[in-house]
Motif scaffolding. Structure first.
Motif, PDB file in Angstrom:
ATOM      1  N   GLY A  41       9.644  -5.332  -7.244  1.00  0.00           N
ATOM      2  CA  GLY A  41      10.469  -4.191  -7.582  1.00  0.00           C
ATOM      3  C   GLY A  41      11.239  -3.623  -6.435  1.00  0.00           C
ATOM      4  O   GLY A  41      12.147  -4.242  -5.917  1.00  0.00           O
ATOM      5  N   ALA A  42      10.849  -2.441  -6.027  1.00  0.00           N
ATOM      6  CA  ALA A  42      11.696  -1.698  -5.125  1.00  0.00           C
ATOM      7  C   ALA A  42      11.230  -1.759  -3.687  1.00  0.00           C
ATOM      8  O   ALA A  42      11.761  -1.076  -2.848  1.00  0.00           O
ATOM      9  CB  ALA A  42      11.769  -0.251  -5.589  1.00  0.00           C
ATOM     10  N   ILE A  43      10.229  -2.539  -3.394  1.00  0.00           N
ATOM     11  CA  ILE A  43       9.861  -2.708  -1.987  1.00  0.00           C
ATOM     12  C   ILE A  43      10.495  -3.995  -1.522  1.00  0.00           C
ATOM     13  O   ILE A  43      10.398  -5.019  -2.170  1.00  0.00           O
ATOM     14  CB  ILE A  43       8.331  -2.776  -1.796  1.00  0.00           C
ATOM     15  CG1 ILE A  43       7.733  -1.406  -1.953  1.00  0.00           C
ATOM     16  CG2 ILE A  43       7.979  -3.361  -0.459  1.00  0.00           C
ATOM     17  CD1 ILE A  43       7.211  -0.778  -0.693  1.00  0.00           C
ATOM     18  N   ARG A  44      11.172  -3.915  -0.399  1.00  0.00           N
ATOM     19  CA  ARG A  44      11.782  -5.136   0.121  1.00  0.00           C
ATOM     20  C   ARG A  44      10.950  -5.641   1.266  1.00  0.00           C
ATOM     21  O   ARG A  44      10.609  -4.891   2.164  1.00  0.00           O
ATOM     22  CB  ARG A  44      13.190  -4.834   0.612  1.00  0.00           C
ATOM     23  CG  ARG A  44      14.064  -4.359  -0.506  1.00  0.00           C
ATOM     24  CD  ARG A  44      15.379  -4.047   0.078  1.00  0.00           C
ATOM     25  NE  ARG A  44      16.424  -4.253  -0.911  1.00  0.00           N
ATOM     26  CZ  ARG A  44      17.698  -4.222  -0.592  1.00  0.00           C
ATOM     27  NH1 ARG A  44      18.049  -4.042   0.656  1.00  0.00           N
ATOM     28  NH2 ARG A  44      18.604  -4.381  -1.518  1.00  0.00           N
ATOM     29  N   LYS A  63       0.830  -1.202   0.000  1.00  0.00           N
ATOM     30  CA  LYS A  63       0.000   0.000   0.000  1.00  0.00           C
ATOM     31  C   LYS A  63       0.864   1.251   0.000  1.00  0.00           C
ATOM     32  O   LYS A  63       0.402   2.325  -0.342  1.00  0.00           O
ATOM     33  CB  LYS A  63      -0.958  -0.006   1.181  1.00  0.00           C
ATOM     34  CG  LYS A  63      -0.336   0.158   2.554  1.00  0.00           C
ATOM     35  CD  LYS A  63      -1.459   0.225   3.588  1.00  0.00           C
ATOM     36  CE  LYS A  63      -1.041   0.508   5.003  1.00  0.00           C
ATOM     37  NZ  LYS A  63       0.331   0.410   5.454  1.00  0.00           N
ATOM     38  N   GLU A  64       2.146   1.084   0.311  1.00  0.00           N
ATOM     39  CA  GLU A  64       3.049   2.245   0.280  1.00  0.00           C
ATOM     40  C   GLU A  64       3.138   2.866  -1.116  1.00  0.00           C
ATOM     41  O   GLU A  64       3.381   4.056  -1.239  1.00  0.00           O
ATOM     42  CB  GLU A  64       4.466   1.864   0.741  1.00  0.00           C
ATOM     43  CG  GLU A  64       4.626   1.724   2.236  1.00  0.00           C
ATOM     44  CD  GLU A  64       4.307   0.315   2.700  1.00  0.00           C
ATOM     45  OE1 GLU A  64       3.788  -0.485   1.887  1.00  0.00           O
ATOM     46  OE2 GLU A  64       4.562   0.012   3.876  1.00  0.00           O
ATOM     47  N   TYR A  65       2.964   2.046  -2.156  1.00  0.00           N
ATOM     48  CA  TYR A  65       3.038   2.598  -3.509  1.00  0.00           C
ATOM     49  C   TYR A  65       1.997   3.695  -3.695  1.00  0.00           C
ATOM     50  O   TYR A  65       2.281   4.786  -4.172  1.00  0.00           O
ATOM     51  CB  TYR A  65       2.795   1.512  -4.553  1.00  0.00           C
ATOM     52  CG  TYR A  65       3.930   0.536  -4.718  1.00  0.00           C
ATOM     53  CD1 TYR A  65       5.214   0.852  -4.310  1.00  0.00           C
ATOM     54  CD2 TYR A  65       3.716  -0.696  -5.303  1.00  0.00           C
ATOM     55  CE1 TYR A  65       6.246  -0.048  -4.467  1.00  0.00           C
ATOM     56  CE2 TYR A  65       4.746  -1.602  -5.470  1.00  0.00           C
ATOM     57  CZ  TYR A  65       6.009  -1.270  -5.048  1.00  0.00           C
ATOM     58  OH  TYR A  65       7.018  -2.161  -5.216  1.00  0.00           O
ATOM     59  N   GLU A  73       0.751  -2.073 -11.585  1.00  0.00           N
ATOM     60  CA  GLU A  73       1.323  -3.095 -10.712  1.00  0.00           C
ATOM     61  C   GLU A  73       0.483  -4.372 -10.741  1.00  0.00           C
ATOM     62  O   GLU A  73       0.993  -5.461 -10.493  1.00  0.00           O
ATOM     63  CB  GLU A  73       1.412  -2.583  -9.267  1.00  0.00           C
ATOM     64  CG  GLU A  73       2.465  -1.504  -9.055  1.00  0.00           C
ATOM     65  CD  GLU A  73       3.821  -1.928  -9.571  1.00  0.00           C
ATOM     66  OE1 GLU A  73       4.219  -3.071  -9.283  1.00  0.00           O
ATOM     67  OE2 GLU A  73       4.457  -1.142 -10.277  1.00  0.00           O
ATOM     68  N   ILE A 102      -0.669   3.846 -10.606  1.00  0.00           N
ATOM     69  CA  ILE A 102       0.227   2.979  -9.843  1.00  0.00           C
ATOM     70  C   ILE A 102      -0.351   1.576  -9.660  1.00  0.00           C
ATOM     71  O   ILE A 102       0.290   0.578  -9.995  1.00  0.00           O
ATOM     72  CB  ILE A 102       0.515   3.592  -8.454  1.00  0.00           C
ATOM     73  CG1 ILE A 102       1.135   4.969  -8.612  1.00  0.00           C
ATOM     74  CG2 ILE A 102       1.409   2.673  -7.643  1.00  0.00           C
ATOM     75  CD1 ILE A 102       2.440   4.993  -9.370  1.00  0.00           C
ATOM     76  N   GLU A 158       0.340   5.180  -1.302  1.00  0.00           N
ATOM     77  CA  GLU A 158       0.515   6.249  -0.315  1.00  0.00           C
ATOM     78  C   GLU A 158       1.572   7.235  -0.789  1.00  0.00           C
ATOM     79  O   GLU A 158       1.434   8.444  -0.602  1.00  0.00           O
ATOM     80  CB  GLU A 158       0.889   5.649   1.039  1.00  0.00           C
ATOM     81  CG  GLU A 158      -0.266   4.884   1.638  1.00  0.00           C
ATOM     82  CD  GLU A 158       0.043   4.282   2.989  1.00  0.00           C
ATOM     83  OE1 GLU A 158      -0.903   3.945   3.704  1.00  0.00           O
ATOM     84  OE2 GLU A 158       1.239   4.145   3.331  1.00  0.00           O
ATOM     85  N   ALA A 159       2.629   6.695  -1.400  1.00  0.00           N
ATOM     86  CA  ALA A 159       3.649   7.581  -1.949  1.00  0.00           C
ATOM     87  C   ALA A 159       3.015   8.499  -2.991  1.00  0.00           C
ATOM     88  O   ALA A 159       3.268   9.704  -3.011  1.00  0.00           O
ATOM     89  CB  ALA A 159       4.774   6.759  -2.573  1.00  0.00           C
ATOM     90  N   ALA A 160       2.163   7.929  -3.830  1.00  0.00           N
ATOM     91  CA  ALA A 160       1.504   8.751  -4.850  1.00  0.00           C
ATOM     92  C   ALA A 160       0.563   9.764  -4.202  1.00  0.00           C
ATOM     93  O   ALA A 160       0.473  10.911  -4.639  1.00  0.00           O
ATOM     94  CB  ALA A 160       0.731   7.855  -5.821  1.00  0.00           C
TER      95      ALA A 160
END
Ligand SMILES: Nc1ncnc2c1ncn2[C@@H]1O[C@H](COP(=O)(O)OP(=O)(O)OP(=O)(O)O)[C@@H](O)[C@H]1O
Ligand SMILES: [Mg+2]
Lengths: 318, 371
Positions: free
Chosen positions: A314-317, A209-211, A233, A229, A213-215
């Motif tokens: 991708g870029a979330i670990r 959900k950070e994706y 995804e 986004i 939220e970042a947007a």
């Protein structure tokens, strides 16, 4: 030691490759049979043992598309010479193309095929679209009675569809939905929606959900964040869901048989109905079946990248 | 850039209260670090400021304007997530440009801004790559670039370097400090790493279980902890805390730690100062950092003989456990000062580094031995 181990692994790999090839051949055999029959001359279609080597021809496809009748006398050479090449192929078989005025009468197949395309594509787009939105809602917002609702959605799949066929038919007849495109589209959406919601919910849950939220903090509305986004995804999930929904709708037979007969009839009930009229021409039936197999194959092949890739984080670990 | 004011902010998740009556003012251009143990509500506080979490009651003002009812997108604040949250389907360039595109920036402007940020962060050479091709440190640089590019009113960072390995974390810490000095963006930074907090912060906000414990500069928080929680949370090795009893005999004041047989001498004025503080009814605790325990080889005026127990050599210095009754007092000594466990050394407490707390409430009495 290491060499022994790695050569051992190579042997296992080779064995696996051989296994995969054998399995592939077994699975492809019926498809080959259909395809080869579609391209065979009628005389070779039913030989025992099957003919493997033959001169491929497309006569069966021509026959598939036009309305024709058996001629009771040999064709007059002048007419034959004047006919276009495809009509000559039909005449070779002792048949004549039916016309109204100058127009060639088409067989039932093209319109059934179009019906199949319209109904399968429309119902897939709508089922996947609604499923995606619903799944997003369940995944991202606190929904009262979420578990119960999801179970309810799933429960619509628990009754075997054929059990409700008669009542559905009566209801459809009452509201005038029998033999309409929209009728079958609604039915297929109903079949696929629960599946689509559940599958998409799984994919949505996997998208951090950070994706979004970042947007959101970066100045996008939730709607924009969803389209810019979340949807990209979720592409993998959407592709997978779409393939499943499309296959279900494309292949559906029972309801199509009951609910439609002409105007909105799809290919599955139509193809076997051609068996009944006279001596079956297996090459034409094979041609119809072969063409019917193509859309699913093309659709799946086009989306294979998405299907194989799986969800990339991708870029979330995690 | 902007000032952020939290007034009486409360946050409940269901019936669980995660933030209790939080009041905090973050000045324009200030770098504030929220520090506290896991689960104390740091992230929730940060998300509340950003608008990613609704608050149950209270007010949040940015530049004087109440924002608690505004959407996150309307607050003009950037957020750097712990796990970066770079969009996998976009290139690094597009990731950084993303916030600018929301504002509908002209193509040339977007390009210029992104390149400027990329230069500042030294990430220009992989603008065309996908985030998944980057290392953790580079991903974090990109995430910070995405936050800086828009020149937001404030930048909120939630443990932005917590997932990196120790060496990289140190580099990034320095870089964050440099960026803040160059950009002067109002920054709120969440961490549970006190070294990060001490080195980055203009002011540290210590939280525990949703309650603000103390706000102050790193030195203030370190030297004048407001309560036992802060005293023990800040500083490594941790501060010695012990039950203490004041004793007066023959005009001399002493403090006895736990059930020790020997007591340390303290100024005669101390008992009165403690009484004057009006606290300490809940029992007295003494706190002293290991560097405040002064150790000598020879007996002397005011020195108490103590037996060394465990010795931890830490390179630059040793931490020595001295037996005090049934407890221990940890002292910081120069390397190799105490030969071996069992040796007797002589110790006293540095007046300027001794703190007294009310044991029950945990509050500092605010008195010092030296005072
Ligand atoms: N969405 C939520 N629903 C319910 N409880 C939550 C939610 N988010 C956080 N909490 C709870 O609120 C408390 C504070 O969480 P928060 O994430 O703010 O802590 P934190 O200080 O950031 O901790 P950490 O250092 O582990 O990140 C925790 O007990 C957590 O379990
Ligand atoms: Mg957190």
């Amino acid at each position: 030691m290491a060499a022994v181990k790695s050569s051992g692994r190579a042997a296992v790999n080779r064995l696996a490759v051989v296994g995969v090839i054998i399995a592939t051949l077994i699975f492809l055999a019926p498809i080959y049979w259909i395809a080869s029959t579609a391209f065979k001359p009628r005389a070779l279609a039913t030989t025992v043992p099957p003919t493997v080597l033959f001169q491929p021809e497309i006569t069966s496809f021509i026959k598939l598309f036009v309305k024709r009748v058996q001629m009771n006398k040999a064709v007059d050479p002048a007419t034959y010479a004047a006919a276009p090449w495809w009509e000559q192929r039909i005449m070779d078989n002792g048949e004549r193309v039916l016309r109204t005025g100058d127009n060639v009468q088409l067989s039932g197949y093209p319109s059934r095929f179009m019906n199949s395309l319209i109904i399968a594509i429309t119902s897939t787009v709508l089922a996947v679209g609604m499923g995606t939105f619903t799944a997003y809602g369940f995944s991202r917002f606190r929904v009262k009675g979420e578990a119960d609702l999801l179970f309810f959605i799933l429960s619509t799949r628990m009754l075997p569809p054929i059990v409700v066929a008669i009542p559905m038919f009566l209801m459809y007849r009452a509201v005038g939905l029998t033999d309409t495109h929209i009728g079958l589209i609604i039915l297929y959406i109903a079949f696929n929606l629960s599946f689509s919601v559940w599958l998409m919910k799984g994919f949505m849950d996997e998208i951090p959900k950070e994706y979004e939220e970042a947007a959101l903090v970066d100045g996008y509305t939730r709607m924009q964040a969803f389209f810019k986004i979340v949807l990209p995804e979720a592409a993998t999930g959407i592709a997978a869901t779409a393939v499943f929904c499309f296959i279900t709708a494309w292949n559906e037979y029972a309801f199509a048989l009951i609910m439609t007969n002409r105007r909105a009839q799809t290919a599955p009930p139509f193809i076997p109905s051609q068996l009944g009229s006279g001596l079956p021409d297996w090459t034409v039936i094979a041609a119809g079946t072969f063409l019917f197999l193509l859309p699913v194959a093309i659709f799946t092949f086009a989306l294979r990248g998405h299907l194989l890739r799986g969800v990339t984080f991708g870029a979330i670990r995690k | 850039m902007a000032e952020i004011v939290l007034s009486n902010v409360q946050k409940f998740f269901g019936t669980v209260q995660v933030i209790r009556d939080l009041n905090l003012t973050i000045a324009d251009r200030e770098f504030v670090v929220l520090l506290g143990p896991s689960g104390c509500g740091k992230t929730t506080t940060l998300r509340a400021i950003a608008g990613l979490e609704d608050i149950t009651s209270g007010e949040i003002r940015i530049d004087g304007k109440p924002v608690q009812d505004l959407e996150a997108s309307e607050r003009d604040i950037a957020f750097v997530f712990q796990l970066y949250a770079l969009y996998p389907h976009l290139t690094v360039f597009e990731n950084i440009a993303f916030p600018l595109r929301a504002a509908g920036g002209a193509r040339a402007d977007v390009e210029r801004e992104v390149n400027a940020v990329a230069r500042a962060l030294d990430i220009g050479h992989f603008l065309g790559k996908r985030p998944s091709a980057l290392s953790g440190g580079d991903m974090q640089r990109v995430a910070i670039g995405r936050a800086l590019v828009r020149r937001p009113k404030a930048i909120l960072m939630d443990e932005p370097i917590g997932a990196l390995d120790a060496k990289l974390r140190e580099d990034m810490r320095t870089e964050l400090k440099r960026l803040h000095i160059e950009n002067k963006a109002t920054s709120v930074y969440v961490t549970h790493d006190q070294v990060e907090a001490m080195s980055l912060a203009d002011r540290i906000v210590v939280m525990s279980e949703g309650v603000l414990q103390q706000v102050g500069t790193p030195i203030e928080v370190y030297q004048n902890p407001a309560n036992l929680f802060v005293a023990q949370f800040i500083g490594s090795p941790v501060m010695n805390i012990s039950d203490a009893k004041l004793e007066t005999e023959g005009g001399q004041a002493k403090v006895r730690l736990g059930n020790a047989s020997e007591a340390f001498g303290v100024p005669v004025t101390l008992p009165r100062a403690i009484e004057a503080s009006g606290r300490g009814d809940g029992g007295l605790s003494l706190g002293i950092r290991p560097e405040g325990v002064i150790v000598a080889h020879q007996p002397g005026e005011g020195l108490v003989p103590l037996e060394a127990h465990v010795i931890e050599p830490l390179g630059a210095y040793d931490i020595v456990d001295l037996k005090v009754g049934s407890g221990v007092l940890r002292a910081r000594t120069v390397s190799g000062f105490v030969g071996k466990p069992g040796d007797t050394v002589f110790a006293r407490l540095d007046e300027n580094q001794t703190h007294f707390f009310d044991t029950r409430s945990g509050q500092s009495l605010g008195v010092r031995l030296g005072a």
